[in-house]
Design an enzyme around this catalytic site. Sequence first.
Site, PDB file in Angstrom:
ATOM      1  N   CYS A 116      -6.818  13.681   6.017  1.00 30.52           N
ATOM      2  CA  CYS A 116      -6.555  13.840   4.588  1.00 30.52           C
ATOM      3  C   CYS A 116      -7.651  14.587   3.839  1.00 30.52           C
ATOM      4  O   CYS A 116      -7.378  15.318   2.891  1.00 30.52           O
ATOM      5  CB  CYS A 116      -6.287  12.483   3.935  1.00 30.52           C
ATOM      6  SG  CYS A 116      -7.700  11.362   3.919  1.00 30.52           S
TER       7      CYS A 116
ATOM      8  N   CYS B  37     -10.776   4.386   8.413  1.00 33.92           N
ATOM      9  CA  CYS B  37     -10.169   4.135   7.105  1.00 33.92           C
ATOM     10  C   CYS B  37      -9.421   2.807   7.113  1.00 33.92           C
ATOM     11  O   CYS B  37      -9.552   1.993   6.190  1.00 33.92           O
ATOM     12  CB  CYS B  37      -9.237   5.277   6.737  1.00 33.92           C
ATOM     13  SG  CYS B  37      -8.551   5.163   5.066  1.00 33.92           S
TER      14      CYS B  37
ATOM     15  N   GLY C 137       3.258   0.504   5.577  1.00 30.29           N
ATOM     16  CA  GLY C 137       4.327   1.242   6.236  1.00 30.29           C
ATOM     17  C   GLY C 137       3.982   1.684   7.643  1.00 30.29           C
ATOM     18  O   GLY C 137       4.579   2.631   8.160  1.00 30.29           O
TER      19      GLY C 137
ATOM     20  N   VAL D 108       7.341   8.611   2.663  1.00 27.28           N
ATOM     21  CA  VAL D 108       8.622   7.930   2.792  1.00 27.28           C
ATOM     22  C   VAL D 108       8.467   6.529   3.373  1.00 27.28           C
ATOM     23  O   VAL D 108       9.177   5.599   2.968  1.00 27.28           O
ATOM     24  CB  VAL D 108       9.612   8.789   3.632  1.00 27.28           C
ATOM     25  CG1 VAL D 108       9.115   8.956   5.060  1.00 27.28           C
ATOM     26  CG2 VAL D 108      11.012   8.174   3.611  1.00 27.28           C
ATOM     27  N   ASP D 109       7.542   6.335   4.319  1.00 26.19           N
ATOM     28  CA  ASP D 109       7.434   5.033   4.989  1.00 26.19           C
ATOM     29  C   ASP D 109       7.018   3.924   4.031  1.00 26.19           C
ATOM     30  O   ASP D 109       7.692   2.891   3.932  1.00 26.19           O
ATOM     31  CB  ASP D 109       6.437   5.129   6.150  1.00 26.19           C
ATOM     32  CG  ASP D 109       6.887   6.093   7.235  1.00 26.19           C
ATOM     33  OD1 ASP D 109       8.106   6.191   7.466  1.00 26.19           O
ATOM     34  OD2 ASP D 109       6.026   6.760   7.836  1.00 26.19           O
ATOM     35  N   SER D 110       5.912   4.114   3.326  1.00 25.28           N
ATOM     36  CA  SER D 110       5.452   3.068   2.414  1.00 25.28           C
ATOM     37  C   SER D 110       6.399   2.909   1.225  1.00 25.28           C
ATOM     38  O   SER D 110       6.537   1.808   0.675  1.00 25.28           O
ATOM     39  CB  SER D 110       4.033   3.363   1.931  1.00 25.28           C
ATOM     40  OG  SER D 110       3.958   4.595   1.252  1.00 25.28           O
TER      41      SER D 110
ATOM     42  N   ALA E  57       0.863  -1.182   0.000  1.00 22.98           N
ATOM     43  CA  ALA E  57       0.000   0.000   0.000  1.00 22.98           C
ATOM     44  C   ALA E  57       0.896   1.226   0.000  1.00 22.98           C
ATOM     45  O   ALA E  57       1.542   1.536   1.006  1.00 22.98           O
ATOM     46  CB  ALA E  57      -0.908  -0.014   1.229  1.00 22.98           C
ATOM     47  N   MET E  58       0.951   1.947  -1.118  1.00 24.26           N
ATOM     48  CA  MET E  58       1.862   3.070  -1.288  1.00 24.26           C
ATOM     49  C   MET E  58       1.099   4.385  -1.224  1.00 24.26           C
ATOM     50  O   MET E  58       0.307   4.701  -2.108  1.00 24.26           O
ATOM     51  CB  MET E  58       2.619   2.943  -2.613  1.00 24.26           C
ATOM     52  CG  MET E  58       3.482   1.693  -2.713  1.00 24.26           C
ATOM     53  SD  MET E  58       4.400   1.594  -4.273  1.00 24.26           S
ATOM     54  CE  MET E  58       5.570   2.965  -4.079  1.00 24.26           C
TER      55      MET E  58
ATOM     56  N   GLY F 194       2.621   7.349  -1.090  1.00 22.40           N
ATOM     57  CA  GLY F 194       3.431   8.427  -1.646  1.00 22.40           C
ATOM     58  C   GLY F 194       4.362   9.043  -0.626  1.00 22.40           C
ATOM     59  O   GLY F 194       5.148   9.932  -0.945  1.00 22.40           O
TER      60      GLY F 194
ATOM     61  N   LEU G 144      -4.283   4.375  -3.290  1.00 22.41           N
ATOM     62  CA  LEU G 144      -5.721   4.601  -3.265  1.00 22.41           C
ATOM     63  C   LEU G 144      -6.034   6.076  -3.475  1.00 22.41           C
ATOM     64  O   LEU G 144      -5.498   6.934  -2.775  1.00 22.41           O
ATOM     65  CB  LEU G 144      -6.313   4.148  -1.924  1.00 22.41           C
ATOM     66  CG  LEU G 144      -6.063   2.691  -1.533  1.00 22.41           C
ATOM     67  CD1 LEU G 144      -6.747   2.388  -0.202  1.00 22.41           C
ATOM     68  CD2 LEU G 144      -6.555   1.741  -2.614  1.00 22.41           C
TER      69      LEU G 144
END
Length: 379
Positions: free
Chosen positions: A208, A112, A136, A23-25, A18-19, A21, A44
């Site tokens: 978000c 979420c 992440g 740094v962690d993922s 699951a990216m 965007g 997503l």
Amino acid sequence: MNSLGIDKPVKDTRVVVAMSGGVDSSVVAGLMAREGYDVIGITLQLYDHGEAIHRKGACCAGQDIHDARRVAASLGIPHYVFDYESKFRESVIDDFADSYLRGETPIPCVKCNQTVKFQDLLAASRELNADVLVTGHYIQSRQSNGQYSLYRPIDHSRDQSYFLFATTQEQLDYLRFPLGGMTKDEVRDIARDMGLVVAEKSDSQDICFVPNGNYAQIIQKLRPEAIDPGEIVHLDGRVLGEHKGIIHFTIGQRRGLGISAGEPLYVVKLEPETKRVIVGPYEALATRSVKLKQVNWLGGISLDDIEEMGPINIEAKVRSTRPPQPARLSVKNGEVEVELVAGEHGVSPGQACVFYADDSAHSQVLGGGWIDRAISAAA
């Protein structure tokens, strides 16, 4: 077993990452690719980006999708963007608005994880024939007796266990969290070593879908009745003023009440039925226990066992920013109640109470539940 606990060669193990965007993922995707796994990156699209597109620190905005795509390209892995806007609105945004109308203080990030990410994205990962879904999050999971358990991470400043309490056992057995044993500084160093374009990217701070920080504006747009006026009333019955909607208030709030009084006053209760905001002294915020609903239990013994044997000692967390504190968990007629040994102030319905096995640094996470009612220390 490979490093993800799958009984397959690494190259034959399909991993969905699951990216977001960030740094962690991105580092997680890089680590999986570097080990030689068959990696697929998924981002997503959760809401209409609008003014958030170029706003620094806005999670999942258009720039974040672009960054995730660039990272995937640099790693040489396929990357897909899934449009989950309608599902996100239904499961998270609408619930967020309705929760405030009920006089609660919601946690949309938990919702979420509980719905869009760990139900829908997990199902999509299975459809892609992935062996695991990797994220992440800063939390640890370990396998024992054929199933996985959750534990607090190495880096307590990044501890996300509070936001993952609703992860079910079935979901947990399919999820992996490679960053649980690392610090944020170590993750940044890995990102720099990999040459990732997001290595210095700031972490998102806001909810978000509230890019300007004004959640009341979002709720008003979705639920116009949310700004119905009402009275601000002291615990002793005095009417001190009027307000422009209970959505502008949360339990424990002191500033911005819009009234003048000869003593410090705090919001101690919200009454959506009467549209009244009840205020009182700090002492009135004292809470000795909380009754919970929709409890997710990950402990070794069942809640039925606890009801039969009597209360057990745990550590509990009723705010994401506070450390766990000694507590006693009891079950009566199927209802879970947590007694906070040292008490707490300003506990609000709609928040979460998360359970830990003990006070050790990397304690096991035993689940948690949504706070339905806070019991006053004076009761």
